[in-house]
Design an enzyme around this catalytic site. Structure first.
Site, PDB file in Angstrom:
ATOM      1  N   ASP A  30       0.865  -1.175   0.000  1.00  0.00           N
ATOM      2  CA  ASP A  30       0.000   0.000   0.000  1.00  0.00           C
ATOM      3  C   ASP A  30       0.903   1.226   0.000  1.00  0.00           C
ATOM      4  O   ASP A  30       1.986   1.208   0.595  1.00  0.00           O
ATOM      5  CB  ASP A  30      -0.884   0.004   1.259  1.00  0.00           C
ATOM      6  CG  ASP A  30      -2.118   0.868   1.100  1.00  0.00           C
ATOM      7  OD1 ASP A  30      -3.228   0.317   1.031  1.00  0.00           O
ATOM      8  OD2 ASP A  30      -1.962   2.115   1.033  1.00  0.00           O
ATOM      9  N   LYS A  35      -0.194   2.971   7.265  1.00  0.00           N
ATOM     10  CA  LYS A  35      -1.035   1.768   7.256  1.00  0.00           C
ATOM     11  C   LYS A  35      -0.166   0.509   7.237  1.00  0.00           C
ATOM     12  O   LYS A  35      -0.416  -0.449   7.967  1.00  0.00           O
ATOM     13  CB  LYS A  35      -1.913   1.807   5.999  1.00  0.00           C
ATOM     14  CG  LYS A  35      -3.154   0.943   6.116  1.00  0.00           C
ATOM     15  CD  LYS A  35      -3.925   0.899   4.824  1.00  0.00           C
ATOM     16  CE  LYS A  35      -4.918   2.027   4.696  1.00  0.00           C
ATOM     17  NZ  LYS A  35      -5.697   1.912   3.435  1.00  0.00           N
ATOM     18  N   LEU A 154     -18.118  -9.189  -0.573  1.00  0.00           N
ATOM     19  CA  LEU A 154     -18.132  -9.201   0.890  1.00  0.00           C
ATOM     20  C   LEU A 154     -18.835  -7.979   1.474  1.00  0.00           C
ATOM     21  O   LEU A 154     -18.761  -6.883   0.936  1.00  0.00           O
ATOM     22  CB  LEU A 154     -16.721  -9.342   1.448  1.00  0.00           C
ATOM     23  CG  LEU A 154     -15.624  -8.423   0.942  1.00  0.00           C
ATOM     24  CD1 LEU A 154     -15.569  -7.155   1.771  1.00  0.00           C
ATOM     25  CD2 LEU A 154     -14.303  -9.168   1.001  1.00  0.00           C
ATOM     26  N   ARG A 155     -19.527  -8.266   2.565  1.00  0.00           N
ATOM     27  CA  ARG A 155     -20.208  -7.190   3.291  1.00  0.00           C
ATOM     28  C   ARG A 155     -19.320  -6.730   4.436  1.00  0.00           C
ATOM     29  O   ARG A 155     -18.703  -7.563   5.109  1.00  0.00           O
ATOM     30  CB  ARG A 155     -21.525  -7.707   3.894  1.00  0.00           C
ATOM     31  CG  ARG A 155     -22.587  -7.989   2.882  1.00  0.00           C
ATOM     32  CD  ARG A 155     -23.666  -8.868   3.469  1.00  0.00           C
ATOM     33  NE  ARG A 155     -23.165 -10.218   3.711  1.00  0.00           N
ATOM     34  CZ  ARG A 155     -23.886 -11.211   4.202  1.00  0.00           C
ATOM     35  NH1 ARG A 155     -25.146 -11.011   4.544  1.00  0.00           N
ATOM     36  NH2 ARG A 155     -23.374 -12.414   4.381  1.00  0.00           N
ATOM     37  N   LYS A 208     -21.005  -7.771 -11.045  1.00  0.00           N
ATOM     38  CA  LYS A 208     -20.800  -7.138  -9.740  1.00  0.00           C
ATOM     39  C   LYS A 208     -21.678  -5.890  -9.602  1.00  0.00           C
ATOM     40  O   LYS A 208     -22.388  -5.708  -8.608  1.00  0.00           O
ATOM     41  CB  LYS A 208     -19.312  -6.790  -9.584  1.00  0.00           C
ATOM     42  CG  LYS A 208     -18.982  -5.868  -8.453  1.00  0.00           C
ATOM     43  CD  LYS A 208     -19.171  -6.511  -7.098  1.00  0.00           C
ATOM     44  CE  LYS A 208     -19.049  -5.456  -6.033  1.00  0.00           C
ATOM     45  NZ  LYS A 208     -18.798  -5.924  -4.723  1.00  0.00           N
ATOM     46  N   PHE A 253     -32.995  -8.065   2.530  1.00  0.00           N
ATOM     47  CA  PHE A 253     -32.827  -6.761   1.873  1.00  0.00           C
ATOM     48  C   PHE A 253     -34.157  -6.103   1.547  1.00  0.00           C
ATOM     49  O   PHE A 253     -34.310  -5.433   0.527  1.00  0.00           O
ATOM     50  CB  PHE A 253     -31.915  -6.867   0.628  1.00  0.00           C
ATOM     51  CG  PHE A 253     -30.471  -6.728   1.011  1.00  0.00           C
ATOM     52  CD1 PHE A 253     -29.873  -7.687   1.815  1.00  0.00           C
ATOM     53  CD2 PHE A 253     -29.722  -5.636   0.639  1.00  0.00           C
ATOM     54  CE1 PHE A 253     -28.565  -7.561   2.232  1.00  0.00           C
ATOM     55  CE2 PHE A 253     -28.413  -5.490   1.049  1.00  0.00           C
ATOM     56  CZ  PHE A 253     -27.835  -6.461   1.842  1.00  0.00           C
ATOM     57  N   GLY A 261     -26.411   2.987   2.680  1.00  0.00           N
ATOM     58  CA  GLY A 261     -25.244   3.860   2.544  1.00  0.00           C
ATOM     59  C   GLY A 261     -24.039   2.973   2.373  1.00  0.00           C
ATOM     60  O   GLY A 261     -24.154   1.865   1.848  1.00  0.00           O
ATOM     61  N   CYS A 264     -20.022   1.062  -0.920  1.00  0.00           N
ATOM     62  CA  CYS A 264     -20.257   0.378  -2.206  1.00  0.00           C
ATOM     63  C   CYS A 264     -21.514   0.835  -2.929  1.00  0.00           C
ATOM     64  O   CYS A 264     -21.444   1.304  -4.065  1.00  0.00           O
ATOM     65  CB  CYS A 264     -20.329  -1.127  -1.985  1.00  0.00           C
ATOM     66  SG  CYS A 264     -18.736  -1.832  -1.607  1.00  0.00           S
TER      67      CYS A 264
HETATM   68  C1  UDX Z   1     -22.562  -4.328   0.010  1.00  0.00           C
HETATM   69  C2  UDX Z   1     -22.936  -5.665  -0.642  1.00  0.00           C
HETATM   70  O1  UDX Z   1     -23.853  -6.368   0.187  1.00  0.00           O
HETATM   71  C3  UDX Z   1     -21.686  -6.492  -0.882  1.00  0.00           C
HETATM   72  O2  UDX Z   1     -22.019  -7.689  -1.566  1.00  0.00           O
HETATM   73  C4  UDX Z   1     -20.728  -5.666  -1.728  1.00  0.00           C
HETATM   74  O3  UDX Z   1     -19.550  -6.363  -2.017  1.00  0.00           O
HETATM   75  C5  UDX Z   1     -20.402  -4.353  -1.034  1.00  0.00           C
HETATM   76  O4  UDX Z   1     -21.616  -3.648  -0.786  1.00  0.00           O
HETATM   77  P1  UDX Z   1     -21.985  -3.467   2.459  1.00  0.00           P
HETATM   78  O5  UDX Z   1     -21.775  -2.106   1.861  1.00  0.00           O
HETATM   79  O6  UDX Z   1     -21.017  -3.963   3.462  1.00  0.00           O
HETATM   80  O7  UDX Z   1     -22.043  -4.585   1.306  1.00  0.00           O
HETATM   81  O8  UDX Z   1     -23.413  -3.395   3.150  1.00  0.00           O
HETATM   82  P2  UDX Z   1     -24.769  -4.239   3.162  1.00  0.00           P
HETATM   83  O9  UDX Z   1     -24.792  -5.153   4.306  1.00  0.00           O
HETATM   84  O10 UDX Z   1     -25.061  -4.788   1.835  1.00  0.00           O
HETATM   85  O11 UDX Z   1     -25.790  -3.034   3.481  1.00  0.00           O
HETATM   86  C6  UDX Z   1     -25.839  -1.892   2.633  1.00  0.00           C
HETATM   87  C7  UDX Z   1     -26.758  -0.838   3.191  1.00  0.00           C
HETATM   88  O12 UDX Z   1     -28.108  -1.214   3.043  1.00  0.00           O
HETATM   89  C8  UDX Z   1     -26.581  -0.521   4.672  1.00  0.00           C
HETATM   90  O13 UDX Z   1     -26.651   0.885   4.837  1.00  0.00           O
HETATM   91  C9  UDX Z   1     -27.756  -1.203   5.332  1.00  0.00           C
HETATM   92  O14 UDX Z   1     -28.139  -0.580   6.539  1.00  0.00           O
HETATM   93  C10 UDX Z   1     -28.811  -1.038   4.261  1.00  0.00           C
HETATM   94  N1  UDX Z   1     -29.880  -2.028   4.299  1.00  0.00           N
HETATM   95  C11 UDX Z   1     -29.611  -3.344   4.090  1.00  0.00           C
HETATM   96  C12 UDX Z   1     -31.199  -1.618   4.470  1.00  0.00           C
HETATM   97  O15 UDX Z   1     -31.479  -0.428   4.627  1.00  0.00           O
HETATM   98  N2  UDX Z   1     -32.188  -2.557   4.428  1.00  0.00           N
HETATM   99  C13 UDX Z   1     -31.944  -3.879   4.211  1.00  0.00           C
HETATM  100  O16 UDX Z   1     -32.915  -4.657   4.171  1.00  0.00           O
HETATM  101  C14 UDX Z   1     -30.614  -4.284   4.055  1.00  0.00           C
END
Ligand code: UDX
Length: 437
Positions: A30, A35, A154-155, A208, A253, A261, A264
């Site tokens: 990096d 870091k 990944l989340r 993706k 979801f 937010g 991603c």
């Molecule tokens: C996401 C994707 O899930 C993941 O596959 C990708 O690689 C990166 O982006 P992440 O940003 O970690 O992952 O968050 P995620 O758990 O998906 O939640 C995204 C947002 O949606 C959060 O702000 C969460 O609070 C919101 N959310 C999720 C809702 O408002 N309602 C839901 O039912 C699910």
């Protein structure tokens, strides 16, 4: 295998520690010297459950190391994964300069045949750009480089689990050698039965963006239904439970609230829209997904205004600041956006978050960060549950009610039980459900 990882942000570091845990020899690099020093000392620069444990294991076993010098990560590597940032330009298009620079470094420093993996989320067409870089920068050895698209799914907060127990591994490539090397990289997971999907490169790149946009669409759909429920005196939880029981829709979801937010969805949605228009296809649905998400925040703000009338001089306490529970990330966090709107409207904003307070404070210094939830709520005219941290489930409602100036709770994640809130004497404003003034 000998693996180099360029970029040790959230995706890159998780990639480093999990590939080392799968038995590979991994060198992460990096440009951020601080870091690298932190990682070498076994400390993760962000909160992500399980990362520090795997980091310690990897460092101790000698399978994992970090360097500021890209050459040290690239020379001798059979696979180099590019996981650098792709932040949006003002237009929404992804800025790919870091990806380009990483590919140039690979072209310069690779010593043998090398599979070059796009791990960062990139628009379709990026792989051809990378191939062109190898042809220009290292024409004699261009055939040694095989570009592969291997997007992560990944989340945050569950990144280790998602990497070691993935729904699927997606590999887009154009040569049997590249597919074979990628099968070797993920062999321990493939052997455990985790599905591997192999496609052409453009399809993997597009998939993706298509996945993330669709997930954001599901949430925005639930939020639009919530707005309707509020007007029809229906209950969004009941409606989405019915929707989710249809196997074609699925139950996840569909949680209505303050909206999505994170690092991603907002960025990927914009980039996907820009990509679509660059390819000559107008995809207004993508813009609607974002508009409905903005509306979800406005709906919460309207409830706060409905409850408090004038916001000037009122103290609003936010429970949670990260964009979701399980992470300290506040990038595009609805909670932070709400804090800004409240401050602009003249309210005082107090807040508590178990992990994200420092990040939120650096974004919005005016937030009065409290040491605990009770401290944030004391004297507040309204509480807003912004992030569904499990610890908020055991809050002492009677104690909160006694300490608040007004007993008003706006529930941005439909986290609390309405009956309990009413029994405790609160005015309760959930999302897409009946309001109890
Ligand atoms: C996401 C994707 O899930 C993941 O596959 C990708 O690689 C990166 O982006 P992440 O940003 O970690 O992952 O968050 P995620 O758990 O998906 O939640 C995204 C947002 O949606 C959060 O702000 C969460 O609070 C919101 N959310 C999720 C809702 O408002 N309602 C839901 O039912 C699910």
């Amino acid at each position: 295998m000998r693996v180099g990882v360029i970029g040790t942000g959230h995706v890159g570091l998780v990639t480093c520690v999990t590939l080392a845990a799968l038995g590979h020899d991994v060198v992460g690099t990096d440009q951020d010297a601080e870091k690298i020093a932190l990682l070498g000392a076994g400390r993760a620069p962000f909160y992500e459950p399980g990362v520090e444990e795997l980091l310690a294991e990897g460092l101790e076993s000698g399978r994992l190391s970090f360097t500021e010098q890209p050459a040290e990560a690239i020379a001798g590597a059979e696979v180099v994964l590019i996981s650098v940032g792709t932040p949006p330009h003002a237009s929404g298009e992804a800025n790919l300069i870091a990806v380009e620079n990483a590919a140039r470094a690979v072209a310069r420093h690779a010593t043998g045949e090398c599979v070059v993996v796009e791990k960062s989320t990139v628009p379709t067409g990026t792989a051809s750009r990378l191939t062109a870089i190898f042809e220009r920068e290292n024409p004699d050895r261009a055939r040694d480089f095989a570009v592969v698209a291997n997007p992560e799914f990944l989340r945050e907060g569950r990144a280790i689990e998602d990497s070691l127990r993935p729904d699927r591994i997606l590999v887009g490539a154009h040569s049997e050698r590249a597919f074979a090397e990628m099968r070797r990289l993920y062999e321990p997971l493939i052997e455990q039965g985790f599905p591997l999907i192999e496609t052409d490169i453009a399809s993997a790149e597009l998939a993706k963006h298509a996945c993330n946009a669709f997930l954001a669409l599901k949430i925005s759909y639930a939020n639009a239904v919530a707005r309707l429920c509020e007007r029809a005196d229906a209950d969004v939880g009941a409606v989405t439970a019915v929707m989710g029981s249809d196997a074609r829709i699925g139950p996840v979801f569909l949680e209505a609230g303050l909206g999505w937010g994170g690092s991603c969805f907002p960025k990927d949605l914009l980039a996907f829209d820009r990509l679509a228009s660059r390819l000559g296809y107008d995809f207004p649905l993508l813009r609607e997904i974002g508009r409905i998400n903005d509306e979800a925040l406005e709906a919460a703000l309207d409830k706060i205004k409905d409850a408090l009338w004038n916001l000037e001089g009122k103290r609003v306490a936010l429970l949670g600041l990260s964009f979701k529970a399980g992470t300290d990330d506040t990038r595009f966090s609805p909670a932070v956006a709400l804090a800004k709107r409240l401050l602009d409207a003249g309210a005082e904003v107090a807040a508590y978050d178990p992990h994200a307070a420092a990040n939120a404070k650096s974004e919005v210094p005016e937030i009065d960060i409290a040491a605990g939830p009770y401290e944030a709520l004391a004297g507040a005219h309204c509480a807003v549950l912004c992030t569904a941290w499990p610890e908020f489930a055991s809050l002492d409602l009677a104690r909160i009610k006694d300490s608040m100036a007004y007993a008003i709770v706006v529930d941005g994640r439909n986290f609390f039980d309405a009956t309990e809130m009413l029994a405790a004497g609160f005015s309760y404003y959930p999302a897409g459900r009946r309001i109890h003034r």
